[in-house]
Design an enzyme around this catalytic site. Structure first.
Site, PDB file in Angstrom:
ATOM      1  N   LYS A  75       8.166  10.149 -28.698  1.00 50.44           N
ATOM      2  CA  LYS A  75       9.575   9.719 -28.645  1.00 50.44           C
ATOM      3  C   LYS A  75       9.736   8.394 -29.400  1.00 50.44           C
ATOM      4  O   LYS A  75       8.764   7.679 -29.628  1.00 50.44           O
ATOM      5  CB  LYS A  75      10.030   9.558 -27.193  1.00 50.44           C
ATOM      6  CG  LYS A  75       9.731  10.734 -26.284  1.00 50.44           C
ATOM      7  CD  LYS A  75      10.541  11.981 -26.568  1.00 50.44           C
ATOM      8  CE  LYS A  75      10.320  13.006 -25.450  1.00 50.44           C
ATOM      9  NZ  LYS A  75      10.863  14.310 -25.745  1.00 50.44           N
TER      10      LYS A  75
HETATM   11  C1  PLP Z   1      10.760  15.226 -24.229  1.00 52.99           C
HETATM   12  C2  PLP Z   1      11.977  15.723 -23.554  1.00 52.99           C
HETATM   13  C3  PLP Z   1      12.066  15.823 -22.156  1.00 52.99           C
HETATM   14  C4  PLP Z   1      10.904  15.688 -21.220  1.00 52.99           C
HETATM   15  O1  PLP Z   1      10.181  14.536 -21.283  1.00 52.99           O
HETATM   16  P1  PLP Z   1       8.682  14.517 -20.706  1.00 52.99           P
HETATM   17  O2  PLP Z   1       8.374  13.055 -20.655  1.00 52.99           O
HETATM   18  O3  PLP Z   1       7.829  15.276 -21.644  1.00 52.99           O
HETATM   19  O4  PLP Z   1       8.700  15.117 -19.345  1.00 52.99           O
HETATM   20  C5  PLP Z   1      13.280  16.181 -21.603  1.00 52.99           C
HETATM   21  N1  PLP Z   1      14.338  16.471 -22.372  1.00 52.99           N
HETATM   22  C6  PLP Z   1      14.293  16.406 -23.719  1.00 52.99           C
HETATM   23  C7  PLP Z   1      15.526  16.740 -24.513  1.00 52.99           C
HETATM   24  C8  PLP Z   1      13.103  16.054 -24.356  1.00 52.99           C
HETATM   25  O5  PLP Z   1      13.055  16.025 -25.694  1.00 52.99           O
END
Ligand code: PLP
Length: 365
Positions: free
Chosen positions: A189
């Site tokens: 991210k």
């Molecule tokens: C990455 C992501 C998540 C989940 O995050 P995690 O930390 O992997 O649990 C939820 N929603 C969206 C749109 C994402 O891209």
């Protein structure tokens, strides 16, 4: 001539600029010997709140839990309905299902890939309790009409901000519009930890206190459990790493914006590019293009040493896990899933690499 390989993402390169600070922080962490819910988590919560000009932030274990705990905080009844975009990452939908709630899919706008506010109204029933806007690929949803609908129908808003750290809408940041803003700090991210991590921004001291209990066994005081909670704590070590990277988030976002601009200005017009709209500050977590020959283009780029991804290859309503929804029709989502291709656009890439991707892609046409 040697082929310049361009991976879709390279986490080692991405975190290289922070290496000295990360090592120092790990060494301090070892010296200190405090691993769970300590100063690093509290300080990160404070600093992440300051970044958003918000008072209440609760660190949690990951982005999925940030969504689940936000929903749990609302005390909805089993069977209550939650409106969610039909083209989101599966996590948003899993959060709803894990809370015994019913996801009601609403199609996105084909231009923005975000939930279409015009279509939300038709999906509201007597059982609707919340809307979960997902700021997909780093572009904010059109929040004004969504907030208006929520106000008129007395619905909660839980924003999925996993792809939108620092993204803005009319000057305000993702995660600050709704009752809850749920963030993931998964390593890829825009603000990424070195493992799993997440956080929730909320608006009231009551929700803040409840979320703090929910993440830690429902405990207000050690060994006193007021509610049925979870173990979903943000690790001290991840909080300390996030504290190093948070001051660079704007720089990371600007870098990705610079790379995106190269694509936007130079890619052949036969590729459908992300829409750029006044008042929307896209942080390009993902830079995607769309093209009917997506699979051929992906293979062609692979042959040229260029890595790509598909976000996402299978629409949620077509997933085996969501069998009950397999017969539903969401043509706009299906269209996106069949034609979208995510191009290299990371803090780990330089402009020269992006110009090379452009050159190779334009040659395909
Ligand atoms: C990455 C992501 C998540 C989940 O995050 P995690 O930390 O992997 O649990 C939820 N929603 C969206 C749109 C994402 O891209």
């Amino acid at each position: 001539m040697s082929l310049m390989k361009i991976p879709y993402e390279n986490l080692k390169t991405l975190n290289h600029p922070f290496e000295a600070e990360l090592k120092k922080r790990f060494s301090d962490f070892l010296d200190k010997g405090w691993y769970i819910l300590g100063d690093e988590v509290s300080l990160f919560e404070k600093e992440f709140g300051d970044f958003h000009q918000e008072q209440f932030v609760v660190g949690v274990a990951n982005g999925l839990d940030a969504l689940i705990l936000s929903l749990k905080c609302c005390n909805f009844q089993p069977g209550d309905e939650v409106i969610v975009p039909s083209n989101t990452y599966i996590a948003t939908i899993l959060a709803i299902l894990h809370c015994n709630l019913v996801p009601v899919f609403v199609e996105p706008d084909i231009r923005t890939y975000n939930i279409d506010p015009e279509k939300i109204k038709a999906a509201i029933t007597g059982k609707t309790v919340a809307i979960m806007p997902v700021h997909l690929y780093g572009q904010c949803c059109d929040m004004d009409p969504i907030l208006l609908i929520a106000r008129n129908h007395n619905l909660k808003i839980i924003e999925d901000c996993a792809q939108a750290h620092g993204a803005t809408y009319k000057g305000k940041m993702a995660g600050t519009f709704g009752d809850f803003g749920a963030f993931s700090f998964y390593p890829t991210k825009n603000l990424g930890a070195l493992g799993d991590a997440g956080a929730i921004i909320c608006k009231s001291s009551q929700d803040y206190e409840k979320l703090r209990q929910l993440r830690n066994y429902g405990s207000e005081k050690k060994y006193h459990n007021g509610i049925i909670g979870f173990n979903s704590r943000l690790d001290e070590i991840q909080a300390s790493f996030l504290r190093i990277k948070l001051p660079y988030l704007n720089k990371i976002n600007q870098h990705k914006q610079q790379l995106a601009t190269i694509y936007l200005e130079n890619l052949n017009e036969s590729y459908i590019k992300p829409v750029v709209t006044e008042g929307f500050g896209n942080i390009y977590h993902i830079f995607n293009i769309r093209h009917p020959e997506r699979d051929r283009i992906k293979a062609y780029l692979q042959d040229e040493g260029i890595g790509t991804e598909i976000h996402y290859p299978v629409a949620p309503h077509k997933q085996k896990a969501l069998k009950a929804m397999n017969d539903l029709h969401f043509p706009i989502s299906s269209e996106i899933h069949e034609t979208t291709l995510s191009l290299p656009c990371s803090f780990a890439h330089d402009t020269e690499q992006i110009y090379r991707v452009v050159e190779v892609l334009n040659k395909f046409i």
